[in-house]
Design a protein around this motif. Structure first.
Motif, PDB file in Angstrom:
ATOM      1  N   ARG A 126      65.196 -43.945  39.929  1.00  0.00           N
ATOM      2  CA  ARG A 126      64.461 -44.494  39.089  1.00  0.00           C
ATOM      3  C   ARG A 126      63.013 -44.406  39.609  1.00  0.00           C
ATOM      4  N   VAL A 127      61.978 -43.890  38.683  1.00  0.00           N
ATOM      5  CA  VAL A 127      60.513 -43.938  39.266  1.00  0.00           C
ATOM      6  C   VAL A 127      60.041 -45.501  39.150  1.00  0.00           C
ATOM      7  N   ALA A 133      56.478 -44.433  35.870  1.00  0.00           N
ATOM      8  CA  ALA A 133      57.454 -45.775  36.154  1.00  0.00           C
ATOM      9  C   ALA A 133      58.474 -46.034  35.054  1.00  0.00           C
ATOM     10  N   GLY A 134      59.652 -46.190  35.440  1.00  0.00           N
ATOM     11  CA  GLY A 134      60.589 -46.398  34.670  1.00  0.00           C
ATOM     12  C   GLY A 134      61.744 -45.185  34.123  1.00  0.00           C
ATOM     13  N   ILE A 135      61.133 -43.835  34.399  1.00  0.00           N
ATOM     14  CA  ILE A 135      61.752 -42.816  33.802  1.00  0.00           C
ATOM     15  C   ILE A 135      63.193 -42.674  35.022  1.00  0.00           C
ATOM     16  N   GLU A 136      64.161 -42.330  34.453  1.00  0.00           N
ATOM     17  CA  GLU A 136      65.374 -42.284  35.323  1.00  0.00           C
ATOM     18  C   GLU A 136      65.954 -40.792  35.162  1.00  0.00           C
ATOM     19  N   GLY A 137      66.399 -40.212  36.395  1.00  0.00           N
ATOM     20  CA  GLY A 137      67.173 -39.034  36.090  1.00  0.00           C
ATOM     21  C   GLY A 137      67.993 -38.642  37.577  1.00  0.00           C
ATOM     22  N   ARG A 151      65.987 -34.030  37.311  1.00  0.00           N
ATOM     23  CA  ARG A 151      66.640 -33.322  35.917  1.00  0.00           C
ATOM     24  C   ARG A 151      66.711 -34.377  35.137  1.00  0.00           C
ATOM     25  N   LEU A 152      66.316 -34.711  33.907  1.00  0.00           N
ATOM     26  CA  LEU A 152      66.603 -35.757  32.871  1.00  0.00           C
ATOM     27  C   LEU A 152      68.115 -35.339  32.109  1.00  0.00           C
ATOM     28  N   ASP A 153      68.583 -36.598  32.031  1.00  0.00           N
ATOM     29  CA  ASP A 153      69.922 -36.267  31.217  1.00  0.00           C
ATOM     30  C   ASP A 153      69.734 -35.526  29.858  1.00  0.00           C
ATOM     31  N   GLY A 165      57.707 -39.634  47.049  1.00  0.00           N
ATOM     32  CA  GLY A 165      59.035 -40.233  47.252  1.00  0.00           C
ATOM     33  C   GLY A 165      59.098 -41.727  47.367  1.00  0.00           C
ATOM     34  N   SER A 166      57.959 -42.322  47.859  1.00  0.00           N
ATOM     35  CA  SER A 166      57.963 -43.719  47.752  1.00  0.00           C
ATOM     36  C   SER A 166      57.968 -44.668  46.605  1.00  0.00           C
ATOM     37  N   TYR A 167      57.804 -43.899  45.505  1.00  0.00           N
ATOM     38  CA  TYR A 167      57.726 -44.204  44.112  1.00  0.00           C
ATOM     39  C   TYR A 167      59.210 -44.202  43.618  1.00  0.00           C
ATOM     40  N   LEU A 168      60.122 -43.713  44.112  1.00  0.00           N
ATOM     41  CA  LEU A 168      61.684 -43.589  43.758  1.00  0.00           C
ATOM     42  C   LEU A 168      62.582 -44.837  44.281  1.00  0.00           C
ATOM     43  N   GLU A 169      63.418 -45.143  43.683  1.00  0.00           N
ATOM     44  CA  GLU A 169      64.471 -46.172  44.148  1.00  0.00           C
ATOM     45  C   GLU A 169      65.723 -45.297  43.710  1.00  0.00           C
ATOM     46  N   LYS A 170      66.850 -45.498  44.691  1.00  0.00           N
ATOM     47  CA  LYS A 170      68.020 -45.053  44.252  1.00  0.00           C
ATOM     48  C   LYS A 170      68.878 -46.094  43.298  1.00  0.00           C
TER      49      LYS A 170
END
Length: 173
Positions: A126-127, A133-137, A151-153, A165-170
């Motif tokens: 998730r960004v 912000a809020g985009i998931e993939g 890659r978006l679903d 990369g610091s904007y991403l969380e698993k």
């Protein structure tokens, strides 16, 4: 004759108590490196400058192995040392590498980006900051530590944008 143990840099996980442990190590006169940097965060609806660890949850302690372990066993420091995967001994960073790392962090902080170490290809992410912000993939690749491809679903195409990369969380399922 007993073997004299060489001093070195040991890596420890701190359970998010970097500042407290840094103060304790300083008071005891133990050589260490706990880099912090200033960032802007939104707190209570207001943007504020705060000082945060450069690498969350990690500190570097210099000394002999026995002395470093005594910080936990004898003094109760809330940390644990990282082990080398192959030898299972405490992870020790070579002196020259540590000197180079300290130089880069202290002199070129604004040019360095530390990617979250737990992100792997195929992870759901998730960004959490920036205009996306809020985009998931799905994390497809990290190319040159400059470009994150997600890659978006349910889409046939892959959109590629610059996302630090610091904007991403698993996303843990």
């Amino acid at each position: 004759m007993p073997e004299i143990e060489e001093e070195g840099w040991y890596v420890a996980k701190t359970y998010r108590q970097e500042r407290k442990i840094k103060e304790l190590l300083t008071r005891m006169g133990v050589k260490h490196f706990v880099p912090f940097h200033e960032t802007v965060k939104e707190i209570g609806g207001k943007r504020k400058k705060v000082e945060v660890p450069f690498i969350s949850g990690l500190i570097f302690v210099h000394g002999r192995k026995k002395e470093c372990i005594s910080l936990i066993n004898d003094y109760g420091y809330p940390m644990r040392y990282v082990r080398d995967f192959s030898s299972r001994s405490l992870l020790r960073v070579p002196g020259k590498q540590m000197e180079d790392f300290i130089y880069l962090v202290e002199q070129h902080e604004n040019e360095i980006e530390i990617l979250p170490h737990d992100l792997r290809r195929g992870d759901r992410v998730r960004v959490v900051a920036g205009s996306f912000a809020g985009i998931e993939g799905e994390l497809v690749r990290i190319a040159g530590h400059r470009r994150v491809v997600v890659r978006l679903d349910n889409l046939f195409t892959i959109a590629t944008v610059y996302i630090p990369g610091s904007y991403l969380e698993k996303i843990c399922d």
